[in-house]
Design an enzyme around this catalytic site. Structure first.
Site, PDB file in Angstrom:
ATOM      1  N   HIS A  95       7.093   4.404  12.251  1.00  0.00           N
ATOM      2  CA  HIS A  95       6.985   4.365  10.790  1.00  0.00           C
ATOM      3  C   HIS A  95       8.026   5.345  10.242  1.00  0.00           C
ATOM      4  CE1 HIS A  95       4.337   3.956   7.049  1.00  0.00           C
ATOM      5  NE2 HIS A  95       5.182   4.930   6.720  1.00  0.00           N
ATOM      6  N   ARG A 145       0.845  -1.208   0.000  1.00  0.00           N
ATOM      7  CA  ARG A 145       0.000   0.000   0.000  1.00  0.00           C
ATOM      8  C   ARG A 145       0.872   1.245   0.000  1.00  0.00           C
ATOM      9  NH1 ARG A 145      -0.801   4.799   2.656  1.00  0.00           N
ATOM     10  NH2 ARG A 145      -0.431   3.748   4.655  1.00  0.00           N
ATOM     11  N   ASP A 146       1.504   1.530   1.114  1.00  0.00           N
ATOM     12  CA  ASP A 146       2.290   2.752   1.230  1.00  0.00           C
ATOM     13  C   ASP A 146       3.471   2.741   0.279  1.00  0.00           C
ATOM     14  OD1 ASP A 146       2.830   5.261   2.326  1.00  0.00           O
ATOM     15  OD2 ASP A 146       4.155   4.431   3.853  1.00  0.00           O
ATOM     16  N   HIS A 185      10.987   6.833   7.587  1.00  0.00           N
ATOM     17  CA  HIS A 185      11.556   6.926   6.246  1.00  0.00           C
ATOM     18  C   HIS A 185      13.058   7.134   6.367  1.00  0.00           C
ATOM     19  CE1 HIS A 185       7.857   7.533   3.563  1.00  0.00           C
ATOM     20  NE2 HIS A 185       7.414   7.159   4.747  1.00  0.00           N
ATOM     21  N   CYS A 199       6.782   9.500  -0.171  1.00  0.00           N
ATOM     22  CA  CYS A 199       5.610  10.321   0.137  1.00  0.00           C
ATOM     23  C   CYS A 199       5.324  11.232  -1.041  1.00  0.00           C
ATOM     24  CB  CYS A 199       5.842  11.155   1.392  1.00  0.00           C
ATOM     25  SG  CYS A 199       4.450  12.239   1.778  1.00  0.00           S
TER      26      CYS A 199
END
Length: 300
Positions: free
Chosen positions: A206, A14-15, A208, A239
């Protein structure tokens, strides 16, 4: 002697995929999720019930969800930003959904086209209807320590959003360093503030890896008691609202790190490497994960 367990939430399907220029078919996304299951992962994001106009990579998430096996052993959460998305997800058989808020007013406007307060009002309706349908809700808060538009985000901006998500009924809140600017010191500041109110078991990290700080930041979270980590196979994604932000920390990198720290995440690292290689062959690009690149040659 058994090792302490850390839960990995796999967000690649998904992400990860939602910010890749190559769109995988329904068949390809189902194949990815099945491969992730074979790696031993038990919490795997399966899609997002959003407008395909804005996120074409997530089109037909209902078909993906319906093609997955019905099993109590694995959860397949899906993103549902509003009531329309929730209704579609429930119709497709979703048992867990996620809502996605922000600690930055500007990011909230850019990401979901409303203020933080308005987003939380939307989520209230989603959470109420999900509870009535016996569907679990996970919360996300982006811009944990930094925003691409506002710069530094202070802990006092984060805490009220997290508090409200728990009040609405979220069972867990994932804390997103969306543009990867966090360092162990900034992560410690915000986690210390949050842990004054909430148990570590309610929170997830979460991260990055824009500046290569993701693993160091995760180590700080583990030191403070958190035991849930979001990661993306191969380091896929990024993102779409944060220019230049690299992908989520790679699941292979997290699994290698946890194994070296004597912690158990229940996954097969070699199969993860193979799955990352498979995914990025479908995306026609090199695998970002350093661990994947280091280990893939040894497995071939």
């Amino acid at each position: 002697m058994s090792r302490e367990r850390v839960s990995i939430v796999e967000v690649g399907a998904r992400d990860g995929l939602q910010n890749e220029s190559t769109t995988l078919s329904v068949k390809g996304r189902v194949e990815l999720i099945r491969r992730l299951m074979d790696c031993g992962l038990t919490r795997i994001e399966a899609g997002a019930f959003v407008s395909p106009k804005w996120v074409p990579q997530m089109a037909d998430s209902d078909q993906v969800l319906q093609a997955l096996p019905s099993t109590e052993a694995v959860s397949f959460p899906v993103l549902t930003p509003n009531l329309k998305g929730l209704e579609a997800a429930i119709a497709a058989g979703a048992k867990e959904v996620a809502v996605f808020g922000a600690a930055s007013e500007t990011f909230s406007q850019k990401n979901i086209n409303c203020s933080i307060a308005e987003s939380l009002d939307r989520f209230a309706v989603v959470c109420e209807q999900a509870k009535a349908a016996h569907v679990r809700v996970r919360g996300y808060v982006s811009c944990l320590v930094g925003c691409p538009y506002e710069g530094v985000i202070q802990p006092e901006q984060v805490v009220p959003v997290v508090r409200r998500l728990f009040e609405l009924g979220c069972y867990e809140v994932s804390l997103g360093d969306t543009i990867g600017v966090g360092t162990p010191a900034s992560i410690e500041r915000v986690l210390t503030a949050l842990l004054k109110e909430f148990p570590a078991s309610w929170l997830a990290m979460h991260c990055h890896d824009t500046y290569g700080m993701a693993i160091a930041n995760l180590r700080k979270g583990l030191d403070l008691g958190l035991r849930t980590i979001d990661s993306s196979i191969g380091g896929a994604g990024g993102c779409p609202y944060a220019q230049g932000a690299s992908g989520n920390v790679a699941t292979e990198d997290v699994a290698y790190f946890l194994r070296g720290e004597g912690l158990d995440c229940g996954v097969d690292l070699e199969r993860l490497v193979e799955t990352g290689q498979w995914l990025f062959s479908q995306l026609n690009k090199p695998v970002p994960s350093r661990v994947n690149r280091a280990l893939s040659g040894k497995l071939s």
